[in-house]
Enzyme design. Sequence first.
Site, mmCIF file in Angstrom:
data_model
loop_
_atom_site.group_PDB
_atom_site.id
_atom_site.type_symbol
_atom_site.label_atom_id
_atom_site.label_comp_id
_atom_site.label_asym_id
_atom_site.label_seq_id
_atom_site.Cartn_x
_atom_site.Cartn_y
_atom_site.Cartn_z
ATOM 1 N N LYS A 96 0.813 -1.214 0.000
ATOM 2 C CA LYS A 96 0.000 0.000 0.000
ATOM 3 C C LYS A 96 0.853 1.273 0.000
ATOM 4 O O LYS A 96 0.451 2.293 -0.542
ATOM 5 C CB LYS A 96 -0.942 0.007 1.205
ATOM 6 C CG LYS A 96 -1.960 -1.118 1.238
ATOM 7 C CD LYS A 96 -2.994 -0.972 0.161
ATOM 8 C CE LYS A 96 -4.263 -1.790 0.329
ATOM 9 N NZ LYS A 96 -4.168 -3.124 0.847
ATOM 10 N N GLU A 118 -10.238 5.450 2.660
ATOM 11 C CA GLU A 118 -11.038 4.328 3.154
ATOM 12 C C GLU A 118 -10.054 3.217 3.499
ATOM 13 O O GLU A 118 -8.963 3.169 2.947
ATOM 14 C CB GLU A 118 -12.003 3.864 2.059
ATOM 15 C CG GLU A 118 -11.391 2.925 0.993
ATOM 16 C CD GLU A 118 -10.272 3.547 0.151
ATOM 17 O OE1 GLU A 118 -10.110 4.781 0.148
ATOM 18 O OE2 GLU A 118 -9.534 2.773 -0.501
ATOM 19 N N SER A 374 1.900 -9.819 -0.826
ATOM 20 C CA SER A 374 1.501 -8.412 -0.726
ATOM 21 C C SER A 374 1.762 -7.785 0.640
ATOM 22 O O SER A 374 1.907 -6.571 0.737
ATOM 23 C CB SER A 374 0.022 -8.270 -1.091
ATOM 24 O OG SER A 374 -0.774 -9.139 -0.296
HETATM 25 C C1 LIG Z 1 -5.063 -4.159 0.919
HETATM 26 C C2 LIG Z 1 -4.358 -5.420 0.807
HETATM 27 C C3 LIG Z 1 -4.640 -6.341 -0.235
HETATM 28 C C4 LIG Z 1 -5.755 -6.162 -1.203
HETATM 29 O O1 LIG Z 1 -5.642 -5.044 -2.030
HETATM 30 P P1 LIG Z 1 -5.285 -5.130 -3.568
HETATM 31 O O2 LIG Z 1 -5.680 -3.790 -4.060
HETATM 32 O O3 LIG Z 1 -6.115 -6.228 -4.169
HETATM 33 O O4 LIG Z 1 -3.850 -5.378 -3.696
HETATM 34 C C5 LIG Z 1 -3.864 -7.479 -0.339
HETATM 35 N N1 LIG Z 1 -2.866 -7.729 0.529
HETATM 36 C C6 LIG Z 1 -2.577 -6.887 1.546
HETATM 37 C C7 LIG Z 1 -1.459 -7.229 2.470
HETATM 38 C C8 LIG Z 1 -3.297 -5.709 1.711
HETATM 39 O O5 LIG Z 1 -2.997 -4.877 2.712
#
Ligand SMILES: *Cc1c(COP(=O)(O)O)cnc(C)c1O
Length: 389
Positions: A96, A118, A374
């Site tokens: 993020k 948000e 992620s």
């Molecule tokens: C917010 C988040 C996601 C989902 O968001 P995407 O926009 O689909 O990438 C996935 N993994 C983590 C660790 C997140 O914080």
Amino acid sequence: MTEAAMTTMSAPAPTGRFGEFGGRYVPESLIPACAALETAFREAWADPAFHEQLSRLRSQYAGRPTALTPAHNLSAQLGVTLLLKREDLAHTGSHKINNVLGQALLARRMGKSRLIAETGAGQHGVATATAAALFGLRATVYMGERDIARQRHNVFRMELLGAEVIPVTSGSRTLKDATNEAMRAWVAAVDEAHFCLGSVGGPHPYPWLVRELQRVIGEEARAQAPAVPDVVVACVGGGSNAAGTFAGFVDTPARLIGVEAAGGAAMTDGMPGVVHGYRSMVLQDAHGQVLEAESIAAGLDYPGVGPEHAHLGATGRAEYRTVTDDEVLDAVRRLARAEGIICALESAHAVAWVLRAAGTPDLPTGSAVLLTLSGRGDKDMATLAGEVR
Ligand SMILES: *Cc1c(COP(=O)(O)O)cnc(C)c1O
């Protein structure tokens, strides 16, 4: 090359369309704000000074480039070669921050004094609060009451960073409702505030802008990987970490796979519709009423998906799969014990698909797989403590 393979993830049409998806379905009062943001982004993105500032923030502040880690033990167990793109190592613990640093720079360029955001799992809220602290901006973060209960740790982080966290009590009290409230707050404060959207949804130019800011994941991974992998995989909530990853490989023969939560699978179970200012695949009932998503991962509890994914899916360039909460919990434990990496519940969706598919025709033995991890799992300890043995 087929038409599908030519889908390049370059700029959308001037109307903000990716094929039949995308667009700008917002109240009249927000049209000028979206247009001004588009102009500011086009100018900034063509300005070498902006890229220099962003690149310095990425390396000196956010910890980029993040590592590409060979998962040797899991690879041996599964019979595939698995590489992990480590967004869990980025500052604040997920991808993020890539998006938010760029948007905060844009907000400053546009003379805004405030960020409105948000958040679901709270990772986007934490990243926004972080950038606001760094840039001396005020931050207001809308978060569903149910997510506040699930992710207390991140609420405390946001408050410590000086952000105001506003509980949202309407609807399912999760990300869908928090997004509605944040957009309403933006309408009321559009002159002073930038709406710092957390994923590749929302009205044009957000899906494009956020994908461009997340493209760094895919570009780094492409440069770090010893060769183009057979398969590139990432989890999909709104779709930003997947879009950023895919952007680095869309012009290669690699298969692109997005993994959704079985309870929030807009690409698999949705129908074309409009939500939060854009047209895409949306979970809805026969009357077009938007349905509640349901996942153990708060960050994937979202009924829509970025319009570019809808387009990549429609053209066949990317494929989408779903995994269940049980498979996700198993994946968190398998990755932790095999590699010493505790990933976020969201990221574990991608891992769960690899665990299930390895050795099947969907992911034959010997395949080279690049998986974007992620985020890290610290925020999920309360959920995991009750579930993982
Ligand atoms: C917010 C988040 C996601 C989902 O968001 P995407 O926009 O689909 O990438 C996935 N993994 C983590 C660790 C997140 O914080």
